[in-house]
Design a protein around this motif. Structure first.
Motif: not given
Length: 202
Positions: A54-56, A61-64, A123-133
């Motif tokens: 999900i985070a990808k 830019h955080e691939r490492e 990453y606000p959009d990631l924070k808002a992602n329901q699956n991530m939550a």
């Protein structure tokens, strides 16, 4: 006189059997305690790739860091499999460094997960992602279960190791290869804290 000697021998044999059975019961508690940790660790290992996938999409830019999390997860999973395999040996407990190796691998994974979640905060959009939550909630619940299972395991190890070292139990333990079980110990203060898995909460 012969009857007295025979009665003493029978009594000693019976006492030896009681000690042996007690050690078996305690050893089985250690093995069960470790299997409970193993179940929860496997649950976490299954969640981590989903988090990273999900985070990808948001953290290009955080691939490492993402790759490091997966690599640490794979190392920890391998260490868990080795420790579980050690629990099936003649001694019957996950010892001989296997638990220490797993604890170290888990500490490394925990550190990377903490870094991952700290970066994800940006990453606000990631924070808002329901699956991530939802995955975060499952991971937080799993972390709590892992901590509880580790404590129960260490309690079982302490009881078993104490009993196998006490006289006359130690005679039976040494005769029948009841090896010492290894405590789950974290190496540093940072590793003692579960990875923080919630966004935007103090």
């Amino acid at each position: 006189m012969e009857w007295i000697i025979l009665a003493l021998l029978v009594g000693l044999a019976g006492y030896g059997i009681v000690i042996y059975n007690g050690l078996v019961a305690l050893r089985n508690r250690v093995r069960n305690g470790f299997s409970q940790i193993d179940v929860q660790l496997q649950r976490r290992y299954d969640l981590i790739p989903n988090l990273v996938d999900i985070a990808k999409g948001y953290m290009a830019h955080e691939r490492e860091t993402l790759e490091a999390v997966i690599a640490a997860r794979n190392r920890a999973q391998s260490a868990a499999q080795r420790a579980a395999g050690a629990a099936g040996d003649v001694a019957g407990t996950p010892g001989a460094g296997a638990v220490g190796e797993l604890a170290s691998a888990e500490a490394a994974l925990g550190g990377l997960l903490t870094r991952f979640f700290a970066l994800a905060e940006a990453y606000p959009d990631l924070k808002a992602n329901q699956n991530m939550a939802q995955l975060q909630e499952e991971l937080a619940s799993t972390e709590n279960r892992i901590a509880f299972a580790r404590q129960a395991y260490n309690d079982a190890v302490m009881a078993y190791n104490t009993r196998r070292e006490q006289f006359p139990d130690s005679l039976v333990a040494n005769s029948f290869n009841f090896a010492a079980a290894e405590l789950w110990q974290l190496e540093n203060a940072e590793a003692r804290q579960a990875p923080r898995v919630s966004f935007g909460k103090p």
